[in-house]
Structures are given as C-alpha cells and as structure tokens.
Design an enzyme around this catalytic site. Structure first.
Site, PDB file in Angstrom:
ATOM      1  N   HIS A 193       0.642  -1.107   0.085  1.00 20.34           N
ATOM      2  CA  HIS A 193      -0.183  -0.067  -0.001  1.00 20.34           C
ATOM      3  C   HIS A 193       0.937   1.228  -0.045  1.00 20.34           C
ATOM      4  O   HIS A 193       0.874   2.172   0.792  1.00 20.34           O
ATOM      5  CB  HIS A 193      -1.040  -0.166   1.229  1.00 20.34           C
ATOM      6  CG  HIS A 193      -2.083   0.892   1.150  1.00 20.34           C
ATOM      7  ND1 HIS A 193      -1.988   2.168   1.265  1.00 20.34           N
ATOM      8  CD2 HIS A 193      -3.439   0.673   1.160  1.00 20.34           C
ATOM      9  CE1 HIS A 193      -3.055   2.761   1.298  1.00 20.34           C
ATOM     10  NE2 HIS A 193      -4.106   1.771   1.338  1.00 20.34           N
ATOM     11  N   GLU A 211      -0.978   1.194  -5.235  1.00 17.45           N
ATOM     12  CA  GLU A 211      -0.710   0.022  -4.392  1.00 17.45           C
ATOM     13  C   GLU A 211      -0.499  -1.225  -5.314  1.00 17.45           C
ATOM     14  O   GLU A 211      -1.655  -1.611  -5.935  1.00 17.45           O
ATOM     15  CB  GLU A 211      -1.910  -0.030  -3.371  1.00 17.45           C
ATOM     16  CG  GLU A 211      -2.160   1.164  -2.713  1.00 17.45           C
ATOM     17  CD  GLU A 211      -3.468   1.297  -1.959  1.00 17.45           C
ATOM     18  OE1 GLU A 211      -4.133   0.548  -2.013  1.00 17.45           O
ATOM     19  OE2 GLU A 211      -3.998   2.616  -1.879  1.00 17.45           O
TER      20      GLU A 211
HETATM   21  O1  TA6 Z   1      -6.316   1.555  -0.709  1.00 17.23           O
HETATM   22  C1  TA6 Z   1      -7.403   2.359  -0.372  1.00 17.23           C
HETATM   23  C2  TA6 Z   1      -7.920   2.500   0.854  1.00 17.23           C
HETATM   24  O2  TA6 Z   1      -8.582   1.110   0.865  1.00 17.23           O
HETATM   25  C3  TA6 Z   1      -8.758   3.485   0.965  1.00 17.23           C
HETATM   26  O3  TA6 Z   1     -10.269   3.355   0.685  1.00 17.23           O
HETATM   27  C4  TA6 Z   1      -8.484   4.019   2.429  1.00 17.23           C
HETATM   28  O4  TA6 Z   1      -9.315   3.541   3.399  1.00 17.23           O
HETATM   29  C5  TA6 Z   1      -7.170   3.729   2.578  1.00 17.23           C
HETATM   30  O5  TA6 Z   1      -7.034   2.325   1.837  1.00 17.23           O
HETATM   31  C6  TA6 Z   1      -6.160   3.541   4.027  1.00 17.23           C
HETATM   32  O6  TA6 Z   1      -6.958   2.486   4.671  1.00 17.23           O
HETATM   33  P1  TA6 Z   1      -6.335   2.633   6.107  1.00 17.23           P
HETATM   34  O7  TA6 Z   1      -6.852   1.407   6.771  1.00 17.23           O
HETATM   35  O8  TA6 Z   1      -4.699   2.823   6.203  1.00 17.23           O
HETATM   36  O9  TA6 Z   1      -6.716   4.007   6.679  1.00 17.23           O
END
Ligand code: TA6
Length: 302
Positions: free
Chosen positions: A171, A274
């Site tokens: 991520h 990601e």
């Molecule tokens: O990767 C995108 C996502 O799923 C967004 O929807 C947002 O929730 C982001 O990840 C961050 O997630 P986190 O759990 O690290 O706050």
C-alpha cells in the site's frame, strides 16, 4: 564524493516502535519491525519518494500512516473480496481493513550489505505465530533491497496441506508536489472498479489525472506505471512482477478530514499506487507453492 563508510544500518526506537535507518550512497530509508513497514525513502538531494504523515503515530498495534504498509492476507474490506478469500477467514471479528499483519512485529531474518546496496529480510510464519480467525500455515516474507532504486519482494509460501486464496497489496504512499498537478501514465485502456460509485466497472481513457477523491481498483495492469510530477521535475517509476492489479487512492478534502494521523491538507502532497493481487488477480496457492510479488520504485528526472 562517495563516503567509504557507507552503507550504514542503525537500529533505533521511534516512540514505541523498533526501527532501522539505512543510509547508502544513493538514499536513506527508515522502516519498522511492526508490519515490516517501510516508513520513508528519500534519494539524496531529492524530495522524499515515499510519503510519511506529519501526524504519524509510532505506537504498538497501530498501523503508521504512510510508507508502504503490507496488506495481507486480504486487501481492503474482507467482505468486498472474492468468496475464496473470504472463505479463508473462519470465525471471530473481521479486523480493520487490510488484513492482519500491518500491526504485528515481523521477525528480522537478516541485514546484509551487497556492495553499495543493503538488503533487509523480514518474515512472519503463521504456523508459529497464528493469525486470529485465519488458521492457515504460511511463510510470509518481505525482502527489501536499497540500491539505486528501492525493491520490495513480498513472497508467500503455503506450508499447509490445503489450497489458499489470498488478496494482498503493498500500500505505497508516494510523495508528490500537488495531486492536482500530477498524472499517472500506464493505465490507459485498463478496466477499473470505481469504488466510489457502487463499484461499477469502467475503462481508463488516457493518463489518470486527479480532481476529486479517487479510490479505484485497476485490473489487467501493466508491469510499468509512472507518476509524472512536473513541478518537482521527476517521474516515479513503478516496475512490478507478479501483479496484474493496482489500487489508486487519494482521499481529497472530505475523506482527509476523517482519516487518522492525517493533517487536513495532507491530501495535496500524497498519492497511493498500491501494487496488488486483488479481485480477478488474487493469489491461489497449492500446498507447498510459493508466489512472489516484486515492486521496483525508482525516481528519475523528467
Ligand atoms: O487503498 C485504498 C484504501 O482502501 C482507501 O479506501 C482507504 O481506506 C485507504 O485504503 C487507507 O486505509 P487505512 O486502513 O490505512 O486507513
């Protein structure tokens, strides 16, 4: 002038977290044992490539906002995953999004210098360190190589005796001049799931530019994607192996206000691309099988 004393690796504590700071002739990187998460990566003389929140919290059991969190053995909301991935979870509450390993200490397997480069290897063995509600034996490893570029290799070996279905993502939060001024090359023609509009399936036309909250799951993605940042006169190039899906995310104004460890204006200076195995690109592992996903991150002048 090349400093003969480089590369160096220093172990330190940042608040509650055990971390390592790596310094080579090319760049500096900070990472933590918790989640085997890279926190920052900055080539010398350049702006940071990997973004880290100015409000990041370094607390046990709490994912740090920014860097490169490892999402595994599922990405995002488990209930939005393919049935095979959901079926791997047996009982107990579904943890927050992005799986079960971001907030756990991984085991440091080793730190080696390879000439001017440094490699760190971390592992999580779910046979000896079971994950709640996910009773499957696997060896998860993350190998990080810091040389002219930053290379991450995430590998999963099925050490159990039944098939596994896993979704995952590196991520990665990237630092950019201004989300309104950058665009992403390489996704033209790719199908994507528009998660902000009922998960409708759409098709990317041309480069991806940003003018509002963006949270898309791209499918059939190429092996090379690039963030073009004209203000900072650079491109961040992502070369991947073993992945044909990617998530592109920027929270924009309103969601930024709802995020933890995230300043109100932080949405302007970050962009997540990601590298993933999600949706029609999940990992299916037979007993004994291992699969790797490789991400090479390089910053180049425009
Ligand atoms: O990767 C995108 C996502 O799923 C967004 O929807 C947002 O929730 C982001 O990840 C961050 O997630 P986190 O759990 O690290 O706050």
């Amino acid at each position: 002038m090349y400093d003969e004393t480089l590369p160096t690796v220093e172990q330190l504590e940042v608040d509650e977290l055990v971390c390592w700071r790596v310094h080579t002739r090319h760049a500096e990187m900070l990472m933590t044992q918790q989640g085997a998460q890279i926190l920052s990566y900055q080539p010398h003389g350049e702006e940071p490539v990997i973004w880290l929140s100015g409000q990041a919290a370094y607390q046990k059991g709490k994912a740090v906002r920014g860097g490169v969190p490892v999402c595994w053995p599922w990405f995002g909301d488990l209930r939005r995953n393919p049935a095979e991935v959901q079926g791997m979870h047996q009982g107990g509450p579904i943890s927050p999004a992005h799986g079960l390993v971001r907030e756990r200490d991984w085991t440091l397997l080793g730190i080696d210098s390879e000439g001017p480069a440094v490699r760190l290897e971390f592992a999580l063995d779910t046979a000896s360190e079971p994950l709640p509600g996910w009773p499957h034996d696997t060896e998860l490893k993350l190998s990080i190589l810091l040389d002219e570029r930053l290379q991450l290799t995430l590998s999963t070996r099925n050490t159990g005796d039944s098939p596994l279905a896993i979704s995952q993502a590196l991520h990665s939060y990237f630092a950019i001049s201004d989300i309104r001024e950058v665009d992403v090359e390489g996704l033209d023609g790719c199908p994507f799931i528009e998660t902000l509009e009922d998960w409708q399936l759409r098709k990317q036309q041309g480069n991806l530019a940003f003018s509002s909250e963006t949270d898309r799951i791209y499918l059939k993605t190429p092996s090379c994607m690039t963030i073009v940042d004209r203000a900072w006169k650079r491109r961040i190039q992502l070369d991947v192996e073993g992945s044909a899906s990617a998530v592109v995310w920027n929270p924009w104004i309103d969601k930024a206000r709802r995020l933890s460890q995230f300043a109100e204006d932080a949405w302007q200076g970050m962009l997540c691309i990601e590298t993933a195995r999600v949706m029609d690109d999940i990992l299916m592992l037979k007993p004994g099988e291992e699969q790797c996903m490789v991400l090479n991150i390089a910053s180049k002048p425009l």
